[in-house]
Design a protein around this motif. Structure first.
Motif, short mmCIF file in Angstrom:
data_model
loop_
_atom_site.label_atom_id
_atom_site.label_comp_id
_atom_site.label_asym_id
_atom_site.label_seq_id
_atom_site.Cartn_x
_atom_site.Cartn_y
_atom_site.Cartn_z
N MET A 1 0.84 -1.18 0.00
CA MET A 1 0.00 0.00 0.00
C MET A 1 0.88 1.24 0.00
SD MET A 1 -1.29 -0.04 3.93
CE MET A 1 -0.08 -0.12 5.27
N SER A 2 0.34 2.35 -0.44
CA SER A 2 1.12 3.59 -0.53
C SER A 2 1.17 4.28 0.83
CB SER A 2 0.50 4.53 -1.57
OG SER A 2 -0.83 4.84 -1.19
N GLN A 3 2.20 5.19 1.02
CA GLN A 3 2.37 5.94 2.27
C GLN A 3 2.57 7.41 1.94
OE1 GLN A 3 5.66 4.17 4.31
NE2 GLN A 3 4.53 2.32 4.88
N MET A 4 2.24 8.29 2.91
CA MET A 4 2.42 9.73 2.72
C MET A 4 3.89 10.07 2.81
SD MET A 4 -0.55 10.95 2.16
CE MET A 4 -0.22 12.72 2.38
N PRO A 5 4.41 11.05 1.97
CA PRO A 5 5.84 11.43 2.05
C PRO A 5 6.10 12.24 3.31
CG PRO A 5 4.70 12.78 0.44
CD PRO A 5 3.73 11.73 0.86
N ARG A 6 7.32 12.09 3.88
CA ARG A 6 7.70 12.83 5.08
C ARG A 6 8.32 14.17 4.71
NH1 ARG A 6 11.31 8.34 7.91
NH2 ARG A 6 12.04 8.27 5.75
N GLN A 7 8.31 15.18 5.67
CA GLN A 7 8.87 16.51 5.45
C GLN A 7 10.38 16.40 5.29
OE1 GLN A 7 7.10 19.28 5.10
NE2 GLN A 7 8.93 20.47 4.65
N ALA A 8 10.93 17.03 4.22
CA ALA A 8 12.37 16.94 3.95
C ALA A 8 13.13 17.97 4.79
CB ALA A 8 12.64 17.19 2.47
N ALA A 9 14.37 17.66 5.21
CA ALA A 9 15.23 18.60 5.97
C ALA A 9 15.88 19.59 5.01
CB ALA A 9 16.29 17.81 6.74
N LEU A 10 16.45 20.74 5.57
CA LEU A 10 17.12 21.73 4.75
C LEU A 10 18.35 21.11 4.13
CD1 LEU A 10 16.89 24.89 7.03
CD2 LEU A 10 15.56 24.37 4.98
N PRO A 11 18.66 21.50 2.88
CA PRO A 11 19.87 20.95 2.23
C PRO A 11 21.13 21.49 2.88
CG PRO A 11 18.84 22.62 0.85
CD PRO A 11 17.90 22.40 2.00
N THR A 12 22.21 20.72 2.81
CA THR A 12 23.51 21.10 3.37
C THR A 12 24.56 21.08 2.28
OG1 THR A 12 23.98 18.83 3.99
CG2 THR A 12 22.93 20.22 5.65
N CYS A 13 25.65 21.82 2.50
CA CYS A 13 26.74 21.91 1.52
C CYS A 13 27.48 20.58 1.47
CB CYS A 13 27.69 23.04 1.91
SG CYS A 13 29.16 23.13 0.84
N PRO A 14 27.73 20.06 0.31
CA PRO A 14 28.47 18.79 0.21
C PRO A 14 29.90 18.90 0.72
CG PRO A 14 27.30 19.25 -1.83
CD PRO A 14 27.25 20.50 -1.00
N SER A 15 30.46 20.20 0.78
CA SER A 15 31.85 20.34 1.18
C SER A 15 32.00 20.54 2.68
CB SER A 15 32.48 21.53 0.44
OG SER A 15 33.80 21.77 0.86
N CYS A 16 31.21 21.50 3.24
CA CYS A 16 31.37 21.79 4.66
C CYS A 16 30.19 21.39 5.50
CB CYS A 16 31.66 23.28 4.86
SG CYS A 16 30.29 24.33 4.30
N PRO A 19 24.18 24.33 6.25
CA PRO A 19 22.92 24.48 5.53
C PRO A 19 22.91 25.70 4.64
CG PRO A 19 22.67 25.04 7.85
CD PRO A 19 24.05 24.50 7.72
N PHE A 20 22.11 25.65 3.58
CA PHE A 20 21.96 26.78 2.69
C PHE A 20 20.54 26.81 2.18
CE2 PHE A 20 21.76 24.43 -1.23
CZ PHE A 20 22.42 23.25 -0.95
#
Length: 462
Positions: A1-16, A19-20
């Motif tokens: 059965m299908s499920q509701m999507p969860r709230q995504a977190a803020l993206p972060t810099c791949p280098s340091c 967050p941005f």
């Protein structure tokens, strides 16, 4: 059965890992170019799912878009770890961030920003297997064990009931489990009827098995007139396998006659050839392994006697080897009956030589010692044949010594033969066998009755 999507977190810099905001092109902490796409790893192992299970939910990670999760219902493969849009590894995701089940990829998320799932499916990517054959909805069951099926069939068969106590069950050895009585074997009592001819054979009351046999048949001569055939054989008890010998001889002789008569062979010549064929069949039984002869050196080769009759519309033919006999009993009992054969026996030789009277010879203990028989150790095969043209209807009685011991003279045989023997041959044969059993049944008893002349409705093979 299908499920509701969860709230995504803020993206972060791949280098340091700072967050941005979603609209930034460069990291405010280290100046990393956020538009750069990280390289895709080379290795994309796959795992085979062999049971139905629910895919584990993806762990939250920076810059991960909402992903659809579902329950698998058929066998498939799922991609192992693959990086997300921002380079973070997402368990269960392919190179485009989708987990494939049953060879169908899930829709990928938008790059670097949370968004609603795309409705169009993505193209096939590495890490997802499409070469697995589709599996059936149903699987064939394993074939049943033939031994189990045989046991079930045996259980389904009705149990045999004892002929003596009528209550006990008969085991596989042929004995009653209740009273222990041995059950009659197939050859202990045999009856057959073919149109106007019939035969009955019985083990008797003293022997442990029936060593007699018979053969009956009907056929047509080349002119379409009918011919009736009856063969009776008596196994020699002092020989080995006498029951096999009588059976082989009766079968070979009757088959030979039924094959030769339609081709135009004279009935008397056909009878002679039938006796020779029966002799060859009995001789073949002597071809046994040398070890069998070593284990029973006192045993003779299989042997038997034979007497037969062929009846047509106007001819009566008899043939014999040994001491089995054929009698003529006219329908008009005021006419004299006759014996049609002469025994190959010690008693007959004494009478023929004038050394003893018939009564004296047959009273001797050596009376039934035969001087002619069918078998590999016979001195010389001398088939006897004779043909007659009766001027009135009657019945030919073809029998072994198990019967004529209790009705030796032709007059005695005519006395015990029912008057309606020509129209009720099977009933009359039973009456004759019963007479022998009532007299003591010291030997196997076999008799065949053949009416003369052969009626037209008797034509056809049997």
């Amino acid at each position: 059965m299908s499920q509701m999507p969860r709230q995504a977190a803020l993206p972060t810099c791949p280098s340091c890992a700072e967050p941005f905001d979603a609209g930034d092109r460069f990291c405010g902490a280290c100046g990393y170019d956020l538009s750069a796409v990280p390289p895709r790893p080379d290795d994309h192992p796959t795992l085979t799912m062999t049971v139905s299970a629910q895919s584990p939910p993806a762990q939250p990670a920076p810059a991960q878009s909402p992903s659809a999760q579902g329950t698998t219902h058929r066998t498939g493969t799922v991609g192992a770890e693959a990086p997300g849009a921002n380079g973070a590894a997402v368990p269960g995701a392919g190179a485009n961030g989708a987990a494939g089940v049953s060879g169908v990829p899930l829709p990928p998320p938008a790059a670097a920003a949370p968004a609603a799932p795309r409705t169009a499916p993505a193209a096939p990517v590495a890490g997802v297997r499409f070469d697995r054959p589709s599996e059936p909805d149903e699987y064939a069951l394993q074939a049943p064990d033939p031994r189990v099926a045989a046991e079930a069939a045996a259980v389904a068969e009705p149990a045999k009931v004892c002929v003596a106590c009528r209550a006990g069950r008969v085991d596989d050895d042929g004995y009653c489990e209740n009273c222990g009585h041995a059950q009659p074997r197939e050859r202990d009592h045999m009856e057959a009827e073919s149109g106007p001819i019939a035969a009955v054979s019985d083990r008797g009351l003293r022997h442990h098995r029936n060593e007699d046999s018979f053969g009956l048949g009907r056929t047509a001569l080349p002119d379409g007139s009918p011919a009736l055939v009856a063969i009776v054989c008596d196994g020699v008890s002092s020989a080995t396998r006498p029951d096999d010998a009588s059976l082989a001889a009766a079968k070979a002789a009757s088959e030979s006659l039924l094959a030769a008569l339609p081709l135009g062979a004279h009935p008397q010549q056909a009878m002679h050839e039938a006796i020779v064929a029966a002799s060859h069949a009995v001789n073949a039984l002597a071809d046994e392994p040398a070890t069998a002869r070593e284990q029973a050196p006192h045993q003779n080769s299989p042997a038997c006697t034979l007497v037969g009759s062929v009846v047509t519309a106007g001819l009566l033919v008899v043939g014999w080897v040994g001491d089995s006999r054929a009698y003529w009993v006219p329908a008009d009992r005021s006419s004299p009956p006759a014996r049609l054969t002469e025994d190959d026996s010690w008693a007959a030789q004494m009478v023929a030589a004038g050394l003893m009277s018939e009564a004296e010879a047959y009273a001797d203990e050596r009376a039934h010692a035969i001087t002619g028989w069918l078998g590999a150790d016979a001195y010389e095969l001398e088939p006897h044949t004779a043909s007659f043209k009766p001027d009135r209807p009657g019945v030919v009685v073809v029998c072994t010594d198990g019967l004529w011991n209790y009705a030796e003279a032709a007059e005695e045989m005519a006395e015990i033969l029912p008057p309606d023997a020509a129209v009720r041959p099977l009933h009359s044969a039973r009456v004759l066998v019963g007479h022998a059993l009532d007299g003591g049944g010291h030997d196997n008893v076999t008799v065949a009755l053949v009416p003369f002349p052969a009626a037209v409705q008797g034509a056809g093979s049997a």
